[in-house]
Design an enzyme around this catalytic site. Structure first.
Site, PDB file in Angstrom:
ATOM      1  N   GLY A 177       0.806  -1.214   0.000  1.00 46.91           N
ATOM      2  CA  GLY A 177       0.000   0.000   0.000  1.00 46.91           C
ATOM      3  C   GLY A 177       0.836   1.261   0.000  1.00 46.91           C
ATOM      4  N   SER A 188       0.016   3.084  -7.682  1.00 39.46           N
ATOM      5  CA  SER A 188      -0.787   3.713  -8.750  1.00 39.46           C
ATOM      6  C   SER A 188      -0.521   5.207  -8.825  1.00 39.46           C
ATOM      7  CB  SER A 188      -2.286   3.505  -8.568  1.00 39.46           C
ATOM      8  OG  SER A 188      -2.589   2.494  -7.708  1.00 39.46           O
ATOM      9  N   ALA A 203       2.221   6.735  -7.870  1.00 44.07           N
ATOM     10  CA  ALA A 203       3.594   6.948  -8.343  1.00 44.07           C
ATOM     11  C   ALA A 203       3.677   6.747  -9.859  1.00 44.07           C
ATOM     12  CB  ALA A 203       4.561   6.009  -7.616  1.00 44.07           C
ATOM     13  N   ASP A 235      -1.680  11.093  -1.907  1.00 44.30           N
ATOM     14  CA  ASP A 235      -0.577  10.244  -2.366  1.00 44.30           C
ATOM     15  C   ASP A 235       0.128  10.850  -3.587  1.00 44.30           C
ATOM     16  OD1 ASP A 235      -2.989   9.852  -3.668  1.00 44.30           O
ATOM     17  OD2 ASP A 235      -2.899   7.669  -3.650  1.00 44.30           O
TER      18      ASP A 235
END
Ligand code: PMV
Length: 324
Positions: free
Chosen positions: A109, A113, A115, A156
């Site tokens: 986790g 995605s 990155a 993220d």
């Protein structure tokens, strides 16, 4: 330019998860495990992708078919959508040969995605000579994630693009890189259980819809403690940072995203001398983090191992998306 290699880091949530989906801040740090994307312009109007880390070999797609169809394999979904969004937004088109290589297991986790999305868009901007600011890159990457996932704050992507440790508010309303923050003395424990973030976000939403005022109150408290934590961590006050982690964990527990396994690792870390510990990310599995010092670190790592957690060695505050 004909070819380029770009990389972007994974992320670790420090404070504020879930509340950040509801217009509150969070603190996120980039970790030194990276996703590499090598891209080359090709004369054929085809996108060719090799992503052996996620089982993708010889994947081909005509440029004109990008974004069509529903059974796009999981391993290329973000990549393909990022390319389509870039082409649509800047009215460009090109055949491409792409190879990805991941330094991290998507299991933990750490945000493969986000990155890969950030690295792909940065690679395209370099290859096709379209200069993008970090915020423009973020906006296009966030659109890509929302297109595919429907939910998410975008935190993220901020870690993947800016790197370091970032104070972030929903959708990029505020993005403040905390330049004075050094590497954090953290121990990370993987619970062995893979969690699906969108499922947990929807679970919290269902609680929110049933108890809006109560849950708003919980989010307000998380928001307050996240702002306190920003100050404490920048000042290097890890004792306070740990206390705030414990407070944050209690509130996450009340949102229903804690698990027995995470709780076992968190208590083990605290009992072994950590300043504080909490789950990191959506909950329901994945990782926990503990704030430690040089003296307590080995004991905390041992305690997590004894409780059947897997200690993952990464450094915080890694560099954001970059050309290799
Ligand atoms: O599970 P992770 O590490 O992807 O973190 C999810 C964090 C949430 O706040 C629950 C969702 C989001 O997009 O901010």
């Amino acid at each position: 330019m004909k070819e380029v290699e770009v990389s972007a880091p994974g992320k670790l949530m420090l404070f504020g998860e879930h509340a950040v989906v509801y217009n509150r801040p969070c603190l996120v740090t980039a970790v030194d495990q990276r996703m590499m994307v090598a891209m080359e312009i090709s004369a054929r109007q085809v996108i060719e992708i090799e992503a052996p880390g996620v089982g993708i070999r010889n994947y081909r797609r005509k440029v004109k078919d990008l974004g069509k169809g529903t059974n796009i394999p999981k391993g290329v979904r973000f990549l393909e959508r990022a390319i389509k969004n870039f082409f649509d937004q800047y009215q460009v088109e090109s055949g491409l040969k792409i190879k990805t290589k991941s330094e991290f297991s998507s299991q933990f986790g750490f945000g493969s995605s986000s990155a890969v999305t950030a690295a792909t868009l940065e690679g395209l901007s370099i290859l096709l000579g379209i200069n993008l600011s970090k915020k423009e890159l973020f906006n296009l990457a966030y659109k890509t994630v929302l297109d595919l996932q429907g939910v998410g704050s975008g935190f993220d992507l901020a870690a993947a693009i800016w790197g370091g440790t970032v104070y972030f508010v929903t959708g990029g309303k505020r993005i403040i890189p905390l330049k004075k923050m050094g590497k954090l003395p953290l121990v990370i424990g993987y619970s062995g259980v893979k969690a699906e973030t969108p499922t947990l976000v929807r679970q919290v939403e269902s609680l929110y819809l049933r108890y809006p005022r109560l849950v708003e109150g919980i989010f307000d408290h998380i928001s307050l403690l996240t702002r306190e934590a920003k100050k404490a961590l920048v000042e290097g006050n890890f004792k306070k940072g740990g206390e705030l982690m414990n407070l944050n964990q209690g509130l996450l527990e009340s949102l229903g995203v804690n698990t027995k396994k995470l709780a076992a690792l968190i208590f083990a870390a605290r009992e072994a001398g950590a300043y504080g510990a909490k789950l990191s990310g959506a909950g329901g599995g994945d990782c926990m983090i503990a704030l430690v010092n040089k003296e307590t670190k080995p004991a905390v790592e041992r305690a997590i191992g004894k409780s059947k957690g897997l200690v993952i060695k990464v450094q915080t505050g890694a560099e954001g998306v970059r050309r290799e």
